[in-house]
Design an enzyme around this catalytic site. Structure first.
Site, PDB file in Angstrom:
ATOM      1  N   HIS A   1       0.853  -1.187   0.000  1.00  0.00           N
ATOM      2  CA  HIS A   1       0.000   0.000   0.000  1.00  0.00           C
ATOM      3  C   HIS A   1       0.887   1.234   0.000  1.00  0.00           C
ATOM      4  O   HIS A   1       1.928   1.258   0.656  1.00  0.00           O
ATOM      5  CB  HIS A   1      -0.909   0.004   1.234  1.00  0.00           C
TER       6      HIS A   1
ATOM      7  N   ASP B   1      -7.745  -4.894   0.058  1.00  0.00           N
ATOM      8  CA  ASP B   1      -8.351  -5.243  -1.229  1.00  0.00           C
ATOM      9  C   ASP B   1      -8.245  -6.731  -1.522  1.00  0.00           C
ATOM     10  O   ASP B   1      -9.135  -7.322  -2.130  1.00  0.00           O
ATOM     11  CB  ASP B   1      -7.677  -4.452  -2.358  1.00  0.00           C
TER      12      ASP B   1
END
Length: 436
Positions: A313, A371
């Site tokens: 991320h 995700d």
């Protein structure tokens, strides 16, 4: 903002006069150097592509410490909210600054529940799209079109109008997403049912038919509610910044949120979980779990062009705190639905195992992100991959509205106007076409 005792001094190597800037402190996180007078004092701008070191606003809603893996909504750790609160409580918190008491929660639930229906003409607008259109193309149009149906609450200078718009957006997004799904399936639209929870109602609108009603599975409902909580806000990300920038022009809230939906569509942002599932399906088609090791070796090779989606991320340099919660939820859902041995899910778990053990990924802190797990959960529930980003938009709407309302409520807010470093041609004269 609190003015710091220290100041920042900008000096120049050519002997130009140095300039002093005030420094402000937040409650937590880095201090900021106030450069609003930079251009007026020096004739120069700062250059910061991607806004990597630029604070574009003052906000009291969400705080992220990427190094610690910390995410706070109004000061509350996301881990505590996801375990102890539901999405409606979390939404109230983001919009109002405090968690509701029992009476406040009941009133808020009532307001949202009784705004879930959309104007009947919205379905005719929807029917103008091809049935195979991407859900995010449809959602961008539907959300923007809401201004045409609910123009009685678009006076952004009126706090009551802003409140009504916030409730309408929060309440109607599940209905619009469910209608988008039903339209793609060629099935009749299912109207909201007021005796269900926010998340339970959404599941029913998605999967019920006039022939057979849908009984909400408690495990699935909790899992999806947690997905909503974990995606509700995430500080000044691309789509939130888009909502703020769009809203800074004074446009109506529906247009501002539609801009956020459009930005979220990108695979580097809200489309990441869709890209993750597409990656898993591609690995499965090319040999499945036996080829995972080979795939991961290709990821390590920068020349291969193969990317590992759903890992790492930009903000978190530690384990994404949302991913830990989603990992637990993922396993609960797979167990409850009897999908532990589904080939694609076994493939995902093997991918996770390698990423958490292989030094290459561990050293680069390429941990599974939210995700990765949320995509697996949604697929298990029966939500098609193409709809994942629309679910994300549904959850993020409350954060967008909270951020937009915070900006509009600030008496000092200004229309956004980023600057540039111009590298094009200098002024030149037009030559008539015959002489070019």
């Amino acid at each position: 903002m609190k003015l710091s005792e220290k100041k920042a001094t900008l000096s120049f190597s050519d002997g130009s006069k140095s300039v002093e800037f005030p420094v402000y402190q937040g409650t937590v996180g880095p201090d900021v150097v106030d450069i609003r007078k930079l251009y007026g004092q020096t004739g120069m701008f700062t250059y910061d592509p991607g806004f990597m070191s630029t604070a574009s606003c003052e906000s009291a809603i969400t705080y992220i410490d990427g190094d610690k893996g910390q995410l706070l909504y109004r000061g509350y750790p996301i881990e505590q909210l996801a375990v102890n609160c539901d999405f409606m409580e979390t939404s109230y918190l983001l919009l109002n600054g405090e968690l509701p008491n029992a009476a406040q929660k009941a009133d808020f639930n009532h307001q949202v529940t009784y705004h879930t229906m959309v104007n009947e003409q919205m379905q005719f607008f929807l029917r103008g799209f091809r049935r195979d259109a991407h859900p995010m193309a449809i959602m961008t149009g539907l959300v923007g079109a809401m201004a045409a149906f609910y123009h009685d609450s678009t006076d952004i200078t009126n706090p009551e109008h802003r409140h009504i718009s916030a409730i309408r957006l929060l309440a109607k997004m599940p209905t619009l997403v469910a209608m988008t799904y039903k339209y793609s399936q060629g099935q009749p639209f299912i109207y909201p049912q007021n005796d269900l929870s926010y998340t339970g109602n959404f599941l029913r609108m998605m999967f019920a038919t006039p022939c057979e009603d849908y009984k909400v599975n408690d495990v699935v409902e909790r899992a999806l509610d947690r997905i909503f909580i974990l995606h509700a806000d995430h500080e000044q990300n691309a789509s939130t910044s888009t909502v703020r920038l769009c809203g800074s022009s004074g446009t109506n809230p529906f247009a501002a949120i539609a801009a956020g939906v459009a930005c979220l569509w990108g695979p580097a942002h809200g489309g990441a979980n869709e890209a993750c599932l597409n990656m898993l399906e591609q690995i499965q088609a090319n040999g499945g779990i036996a080829k995972v090791g080979e795939f991961m070796e290709q990821v390590k090779d920068k020349e291969s062009g193969v990317r590992l989606m759903g890992f790492g991320h930009r903000v978190y340099k530690n384990y994404d705190p949302r991913a830990k919660l989603m990992q637990e939820t993922c396993k609960e859902v797979l167990t409850a639905l009897g999908l532990e041995n589904d080939p694609l899910f076994k493939l995902a778990m093997e991918l996770e195992r390698i990423a958490l053990e292989d030094p290459y990924f561990v050293e680069r802190k390429l941990y599974p992100n939210v995700d990765f797990y949320s995509g697996i959960v949604q697929r298990a529930i029966g939500i098609p991959t193409s709809l994942f980003t629309a679910i994300f938009a549904l959850a993020r709407t409350v954060g967008w509205v909270a951020q937009w309302n915070e900006m509009i409520s600030d008496p000092g807010y200004k229309i956004g106007r980023p600057r540039q470093l111009f590298t094009g041609d200098t002024a030149r004269d037009v030559v008539e076409i015959a002489k070019r």
